[in-house]
Enzyme design. Structure first.
Site, mmCIF file in Angstrom:
data_model
loop_
_atom_site.group_PDB
_atom_site.id
_atom_site.type_symbol
_atom_site.label_atom_id
_atom_site.label_comp_id
_atom_site.label_asym_id
_atom_site.label_seq_id
_atom_site.Cartn_x
_atom_site.Cartn_y
_atom_site.Cartn_z
ATOM 1 C CE1 TYR A 170 -3.722 2.500 0.719
ATOM 2 C CE2 TYR A 170 -2.290 3.328 2.458
ATOM 3 C CZ TYR A 170 -3.407 3.460 1.654
ATOM 4 O OH TYR A 170 -4.213 4.574 1.793
ATOM 5 C CG ASP B 167 5.913 3.730 0.674
ATOM 6 O OD1 ASP B 167 6.255 4.449 1.631
ATOM 7 O OD2 ASP B 167 4.724 3.506 0.373
ATOM 8 C CE LYS C 113 2.189 4.613 8.344
ATOM 9 N NZ LYS C 113 0.787 4.745 8.718
HETATM 10 N N1 HOZ Z 1 -3.403 3.248 6.137
HETATM 11 C C1 HOZ Z 1 -3.112 3.160 7.518
HETATM 12 C C2 HOZ Z 1 -2.610 1.821 7.898
HETATM 13 N N2 HOZ Z 1 -1.740 1.204 6.998
HETATM 14 C C3 HOZ Z 1 -4.299 3.471 8.365
HETATM 15 C C4 HOZ Z 1 -4.313 4.880 8.712
HETATM 16 C C5 HOZ Z 1 -5.332 5.265 9.772
HETATM 17 O O1 HOZ Z 1 -6.411 4.707 9.814
HETATM 18 O O2 HOZ Z 1 -5.039 6.163 10.534
#
Ligand code: HOZ
Length: 421
Positions: free
Chosen positions: A144, A239, A267
């Site tokens: 992802y 990534d 993050k």
């Molecule tokens: N896409 C995020 C986890 N891989 C989730 C982000 C969220 O819900 O804060």
């Protein structure tokens, strides 16, 4: 299971926010029940709306490597807030932040700060396409890379969780530019380059996948991505939104001793605030406007409060922290493996960990999707009832912070054993 206060809030939220949440996996649909609404988080604990405490392994989906509300980070942010929240003009703080990131990640020579991982990966692909003057790029199934149209193809995270790896609303003409292969399939990547190497602008990869659960690269896979890109004039993009500053100060690339051409970070680099980065080789990044013809911009890019949180966090990422994360991770891995027994497998790299409900090993999305997700949901509910907040999806890695204690891990393993009994 959730408390009655969260239940009430979720009902209210569902009337005004799609699915009651601002990001789909948070809705707990894959595990049942309503999400815990969080009113505070300190250290390794989150506090639900009814005041109940949980040992947290979501860590805001990765940023909270120092634990929540780390005092020096909070104090640094509070100090800068008094001088203004956003200027839309350059600041010394953002220069210091760029210098700190470059010092930690030597493959990055020039970088841009943006506000989210999605912006970072979307911009990195645009840069690679602008630099190579090619249109196709390769991503791996189950990885992802944010929610830009061309990256929502065979994607992990929430899309994997809800069984819709391709999003509606993405034009077919856009999705056609994305070529997908199985993660860890070096032979397929080699064959694709042999067939279409002159058309490929980039290969983007999570160097350790977190978005189909924790899936490590097989020996040689990441190095092959870089060397094939080099042989065919394409750009290798790591990534590291999830792995950056988590698997080592210099991310997965430091851990594996590799040098991608472009890197995305997010993050942890924002210390819990909206901040992400894309950067890499100077000659490639020089295509970014105003130096070159690839456009990317943002009112909140390099925001002073966000870069301050990032700088304060980076300042605390020392060798002792990574040793501690490794030890805690190893203890949790051993404990979960014993608790789960046959029919499940635990995969971990540093402080990223997943208990997969399949015998494993999980090397790719084809392996991950064989998991018994109903069993995972039961496990998740069992943990929550026992005060442990685990990611509400089989296909999301759990994160350990430097302020989890061996006692937290022991409590978690006990809760897991009971939940699995
Ligand atoms: N896409 C995020 C986890 N891989 C989730 C982000 C969220 O819900 O804060």
């Amino acid at each position: 299971m959730s408390d009655s206060v969260s239940k009430g809030l979720f009902e209210r939220a569902s009337k005004v926010i799609p699915g009651g949440v601002n990001s789909p996996v948070r809705a707990f649909r894959a595990v049942g029940g309503e999400p815990v609404f969080v009113k505070a988080a300190h250290g390794a604990r989150i506090v639900g709306a009814d005041g109940r405490e949980y040992i947290d392994y979501v860590g805001s989906w990765g940023p909270a490597i120092l634990g929540h509300a780390e005092p020096s980070v909070v104090a640094a942010v509070q100090k800068v807030l008094a001088d203004g929240l956003s200027f839309g003009a350059p600041t010394e703080l953002e220069v210091r932040f760029a210098e700190a990131v470059i010092a930690a990640v030597p493959s990055i020579e020039l970088l841009r700060s943006v506000s989210s991982g999605t912006e970072a990966t979307m911009s990195a692909i645009r840069v690679a396409r602008g630099f190579t003057k090619r249109e196709l790029f390769v991503k791996f199934e189950g990885c992802y890379h944010g929610h830009a149209d061309h990256l929502l193809v065979k994607a992990g995270s929430g899309l994997a969780t809800f069984g819709v790896p391709d999003s509606a609303g993405v034009p077919e003409s856009v999705a056609r530019g994305t070529l997908t292969l199985a993660y860890n399939d070096t032979a397929a990547l080699r064959a694709l380059f042999e067939a279409r190497g002159r058309e490929i602008a980039a290969v983007i990869v999570e160097p350790v996948v977190g978005n189909m659960g924790c899936v490590p690269p097989e020996p040689g896979f990441l190095a092959a991505i870089i060397s094939l890109c080099e042989a065919h004039g394409a750009v290798a993009i790591f990534d590291e939104v999830m792995t950056g500053f988590r698997l080592a100060r210099g991310g997965a690339q430091e851990r594996f001793g590799l040098k991608p051409h472009l890197t995305t970070l997010g993050k942890i680099c924002g210390g819990g605030m909206p901040l992400a980065v894309y950067g890499g080789r100077r000659d490639i990044m020089q295509v970014v406007a105003p130096l070159g013809p690839v456009y990317q911009a943002g009112t909140l890019s390099g925001n002073p409060a966000a870069v301050t949180a990032g700088l304060a966090t980076l300042a605390r990422l020392d060798a002792a922290l990574y040793e501690r994360l490794e030890a805690l991770g190893a203890a949790l891995e051993t404990g979960l493996r014993e608790a789960a027994g046959a029919g499940a497998c635990v995969q971990r790299v540093g402080s990223m960990i997943t208990l997969f409900f399949t015998p494993g090993p999980v090397r790719s999305w084809a392996d991950a999707k064989a998991c018994d997700t109903a069993r995972f949901a039961k496990f998740h509910r069992g943990l929550l009832e026992r005060g442990v907040y685990w990611p509400p999806s089989q296909f999301e890695a759990a994160f350990i912070s430097g302020v989890h204690t061996p006692e937290d891990v022991a409590r978690t393993v006990k809760a897991a054993a009971e939940a699995l009994a």
